[in-house]
Design a protein around this motif. Structure first.
Motif, PDB file in Angstrom:
ATOM      1  N   VAL A   1       0.716  -1.305  -0.068  1.00 53.76           N
ATOM      2  CA  VAL A   1      -0.026  -0.029   0.135  1.00 53.76           C
ATOM      3  C   VAL A   1       0.820   1.238  -0.179  1.00 53.76           C
ATOM      4  CG1 VAL A   1      -1.888   1.351   1.187  1.00 53.76           C
ATOM      5  CG2 VAL A   1      -1.767  -1.347   1.182  1.00 53.76           C
ATOM      6  N   MET A   2       0.627   2.144  -0.799  1.00 53.88           N
ATOM      7  CA  MET A   2       1.629   3.551  -0.984  1.00 53.88           C
ATOM      8  C   MET A   2       0.867   4.445  -0.784  1.00 53.88           C
ATOM      9  SD  MET A   2       4.171   1.714  -2.142  1.00 53.88           S
ATOM     10  CE  MET A   2       5.233   2.771  -3.346  1.00 53.88           C
ATOM     11  N   PRO A   3       0.618   4.861   0.436  1.00 60.77           N
ATOM     12  CA  PRO A   3      -0.235   6.170   0.776  1.00 60.77           C
ATOM     13  C   PRO A   3       0.772   7.524   0.458  1.00 60.77           C
ATOM     14  CG  PRO A   3       0.614   5.105   2.836  1.00 60.77           C
ATOM     15  CD  PRO A   3       1.145   4.222   1.645  1.00 60.77           C
ATOM     16  N   GLY A   4      -0.135   8.322   0.236  1.00 62.38           N
ATOM     17  CA  GLY A   4       0.548   9.757   0.579  1.00 62.38           C
ATOM     18  C   GLY A   4       0.117  10.180   2.008  1.00 62.38           C
ATOM     19  N   PRO A   5       0.453  11.510   2.254  1.00 69.23           N
ATOM     20  CA  PRO A   5       0.362  11.982   3.670  1.00 69.23           C
ATOM     21  C   PRO A   5      -1.072  11.443   4.191  1.00 69.23           C
ATOM     22  CG  PRO A   5       0.724  13.767   2.178  1.00 69.23           C
ATOM     23  CD  PRO A   5       0.503  12.749   1.260  1.00 69.23           C
ATOM     24  N   VAL A   6      -0.847  11.074   5.482  1.00 71.64           N
ATOM     25  CA  VAL A   6      -1.847  10.808   6.395  1.00 71.64           C
ATOM     26  C   VAL A   6      -1.918  11.310   7.717  1.00 71.64           C
ATOM     27  CG1 VAL A   6      -3.108   8.402   7.316  1.00 71.64           C
ATOM     28  CG2 VAL A   6      -1.840   8.423   5.316  1.00 71.64           C
TER      29      VAL A   6
ATOM     30  N   SER B   1      -1.868  11.561  11.128  1.00 70.02           N
ATOM     31  CA  SER B   1      -1.299  10.529  12.080  1.00 70.02           C
ATOM     32  C   SER B   1      -0.239  11.300  13.012  1.00 70.02           C
ATOM     33  CB  SER B   1      -0.601   9.439  11.708  1.00 70.02           C
ATOM     34  OG  SER B   1       0.559   9.729  10.868  1.00 70.02           O
ATOM     35  N   GLU B   2       0.324  10.534  13.977  1.00 71.02           N
ATOM     36  CA  GLU B   2       1.373  11.036  14.771  1.00 71.02           C
ATOM     37  C   GLU B   2       2.884  11.261  13.994  1.00 71.02           C
ATOM     38  OE1 GLU B   2       1.104   8.816  18.270  1.00 71.02           O
ATOM     39  OE2 GLU B   2      -1.031   9.189  18.823  1.00 71.02           O
ATOM     40  N   PHE B   3       2.813  10.845  13.049  1.00 73.18           N
ATOM     41  CA  PHE B   3       4.198  10.722  12.332  1.00 73.18           C
ATOM     42  C   PHE B   3       5.170  11.789  12.207  1.00 73.18           C
ATOM     43  CE2 PHE B   3       6.973  10.708   8.297  1.00 73.18           C
ATOM     44  CZ  PHE B   3       7.505   9.684   8.483  1.00 73.18           C
TER      45      PHE B   3
ATOM     46  N   ALA C   1       6.152  18.700  14.838  1.00 69.90           N
ATOM     47  CA  ALA C   1       6.862  19.472  13.798  1.00 69.90           C
ATOM     48  C   ALA C   1       5.440  19.702  12.627  1.00 69.90           C
ATOM     49  CB  ALA C   1       7.867  18.826  12.945  1.00 69.90           C
ATOM     50  N   PRO C   2       5.511  20.865  12.129  1.00 71.82           N
ATOM     51  CA  PRO C   2       4.494  21.429  11.049  1.00 71.82           C
ATOM     52  C   PRO C   2       4.635  20.261   9.914  1.00 71.82           C
ATOM     53  CG  PRO C   2       6.279  22.877  11.052  1.00 71.82           C
ATOM     54  CD  PRO C   2       6.333  22.061  12.375  1.00 71.82           C
ATOM     55  N   PRO C   3       3.649  19.454   9.242  1.00 72.69           N
ATOM     56  CA  PRO C   3       3.967  19.001   8.176  1.00 72.69           C
ATOM     57  C   PRO C   3       4.367  19.674   7.049  1.00 72.69           C
ATOM     58  CG  PRO C   3       1.464  19.093   8.782  1.00 72.69           C
ATOM     59  CD  PRO C   3       2.410  19.759   9.933  1.00 72.69           C
ATOM     60  N   PRO C   4       5.016  18.907   6.229  1.00 63.50           N
ATOM     61  CA  PRO C   4       5.462  19.523   5.043  1.00 63.50           C
ATOM     62  C   PRO C   4       4.605  19.471   3.807  1.00 63.50           C
ATOM     63  CG  PRO C   4       6.508  17.538   5.138  1.00 63.50           C
ATOM     64  CD  PRO C   4       5.706  17.407   6.506  1.00 63.50           C
ATOM     65  N   PHE C   5       3.453  19.170   3.831  1.00 61.42           N
ATOM     66  CA  PHE C   5       2.443  18.990   2.894  1.00 61.42           C
ATOM     67  C   PHE C   5       1.337  20.024   3.150  1.00 61.42           C
ATOM     68  CE2 PHE C   5       4.662  14.923   3.203  1.00 61.42           C
ATOM     69  CZ  PHE C   5       5.243  14.861   1.911  1.00 61.42           C
ATOM     70  N   PRO C   6       0.616  20.385   1.966  1.00 59.31           N
ATOM     71  CA  PRO C   6      -0.619  21.033   2.122  1.00 59.31           C
ATOM     72  C   PRO C   6      -1.838  20.174   3.033  1.00 59.31           C
ATOM     73  CG  PRO C   6       0.119  21.470   0.175  1.00 59.31           C
ATOM     74  CD  PRO C   6       1.184  20.338   0.780  1.00 59.31           C
ATOM     75  N   ALA C   7      -2.643  20.892   3.525  1.00 55.85           N
ATOM     76  CA  ALA C   7      -3.803  19.980   4.312  1.00 55.85           C
ATOM     77  C   ALA C   7      -4.524  19.387   3.276  1.00 55.85           C
ATOM     78  CB  ALA C   7      -4.603  21.145   5.295  1.00 55.85           C
TER      79      ALA C   7
ATOM     80  N   LEU D   1      -3.607  17.650   0.653  1.00 53.97           N
ATOM     81  CA  LEU D   1      -3.140  16.460   0.369  1.00 53.97           C
ATOM     82  C   LEU D   1      -3.347  15.137   1.455  1.00 53.97           C
ATOM     83  CD1 LEU D   1       0.152  17.621  -1.307  1.00 53.97           C
ATOM     84  CD2 LEU D   1      -2.001  16.932  -2.346  1.00 53.97           C
ATOM     85  N   PHE D   2      -3.820  15.464   2.636  1.00 56.00           N
ATOM     86  CA  PHE D   2      -3.999  14.548   3.641  1.00 56.00           C
ATOM     87  C   PHE D   2      -5.054  13.620   3.677  1.00 56.00           C
ATOM     88  CE2 PHE D   2      -0.303  17.002   5.216  1.00 56.00           C
ATOM     89  CZ  PHE D   2       0.325  15.996   6.365  1.00 56.00           C
ATOM     90  N   MET D   3      -4.963  12.466   3.994  1.00 60.26           N
ATOM     91  CA  MET D   3      -6.020  11.311   4.101  1.00 60.26           C
ATOM     92  C   MET D   3      -6.237  11.029   5.707  1.00 60.26           C
ATOM     93  SD  MET D   3      -6.532   7.799   1.924  1.00 60.26           S
ATOM     94  CE  MET D   3      -6.844   8.730   0.393  1.00 60.26           C
ATOM     95  N   SER D   4      -7.478  10.676   5.993  1.00 60.53           N
ATOM     96  CA  SER D   4      -7.406  10.112   7.338  1.00 60.53           C
ATOM     97  C   SER D   4      -6.993   8.639   7.244  1.00 60.53           C
ATOM     98  CB  SER D   4      -8.893  10.044   7.892  1.00 60.53           C
ATOM     99  OG  SER D   4      -9.773   9.231   7.148  1.00 60.53           O
ATOM    100  N   ALA D   5      -6.497   7.935   8.449  1.00 64.88           N
ATOM    101  CA  ALA D   5      -5.956   6.853   8.702  1.00 64.88           C
ATOM    102  C   ALA D   5      -7.430   5.984   8.061  1.00 64.88           C
ATOM    103  CB  ALA D   5      -5.577   6.468   9.878  1.00 64.88           C
TER     104      ALA D   5
END
Length: 271
Positions: free
Chosen positions: A186-191, A193-195, A199-205, A207-211
């Motif tokens: 499985v090849m997700p983009g940004p999710v 999570s606590e990953f 730190a602020p995530p380096p991707f726009p909001a 682009l994120f998907m819920s778990a």
């Protein structure tokens, strides 16, 4: 195998099950009728999740607190893979990031990440593959990332680890064909999570998907027979084009053992 009202029981092992993607897999697999072995470092979170799943879904849930970067803990989980008689699925979700520039990142953090993302995933996949091939059935789910197909500055070791997961899983699937074993990467983009921690995530909001959405999508891909699932890839022709280009490159690499013509002058100098 033990029975419940004449129905054969199935067990799934989920690593990294204390939060995020792992916890979502635990819930969805329980809803699909699996008993569970939940593995993660944080026993308190595992216990809370196990209690919730057991009470709401009536599944049997075993909790195993383990740090997969620790050799003795990894061997313990390998033993569970080998000893669980009704094991039919393993989801290798556990993973860490160790993000940062190569000039400043802590090498020990990178090593610990590789132990989880690469070594633990490999050994548990191999243990499961042996079990499943012997009985002619079983599913291995490995979590890669879209960074596997892009070299990301500031995440070199992480993207490298996910490129390994991608290639390893595909090779394992090629070996498993004809033995009743499925390997899905499985090849997700940004999710969400606590990953990224604090730190602020380096991707726009956007682009994120819920778990939960990621796992639902990945399981839909599994149901469709996909061995590679890119949850956010809307145009599947792009994957087909990628595969076609890769095969053309491989074909070009295997034509001869001689240096390419563009290196001929340099080869002559060296001779």
């Amino acid at each position: 195998m033990h029975q419940n009202h004449g129905v054969e029981r199935r067990t799934a092992i989920v690593t990294g099950a204390s939060s995020g993607i792992g916890a979502a897999y635990a819930d969805r697999l329980a809803r699909r009728g699996f008993d569970l072995v939940l593995v993660a470092r944080r026993a308190d979170r595992l216990e809370a999740l196990a209690k919730e799943i057991a009470s709401s879904l009536g599944r049997q849930v075993r909790v195993v607190a383990a740090d997969l970067a620790c050799e003795s803990d990894l061997r313990r989980i390998e033993g569970i893979v080998e000893a669980t008689s009704d094991l039919s699925l393993i989801a290798n979700v556990a993973g860490t990031g160790a993000l940062g520039p190569a000039t400043s990142i802590n090498p020990s953090a990178v090593e610990a990440m590789l132990k989880v993302n690469v070594i633990a995933l490999t050994r548990l996949s191999l243990a499961a593959s042996r079990r499943f091939t012997a009985v002619g059935a079983g599913t291995i789910i490995n979590i890669g990332s879209i960074v596997a197909v892009m070299a990301v500055p500031g995440a070199g070791a992480y993207s490298g680890s996910k490129a390994y997961v991608f290639d390893f899983s595909r090779a394992l699937q090629a070996e498993a064909e004809g033995h009743g074993v499925t390997v899905q990467v499985v090849m997700p983009g940004p999710v969400y999570s606590e990953f990224f921690g604090e730190a602020p995530p380096p991707f726009p909001a956007g682009l994120f998907m819920s778990a939960d959405m990621l796992v639902d999508t990945a399981l839909a891909g599994l149901d469709r027979g996909e061995t590679v699932t890119f949850p956010t890839l809307h145009d599947s022709d792009r994957w087909d084009a990628f595969e076609a280009a890769r095969k053309q490159l491989v074909h070009g690499l295997l034509q001869t053992g001689l240096p390419a013509q563009r290196y001929a002058s340099q080869s002559a100098i060296m001779e």
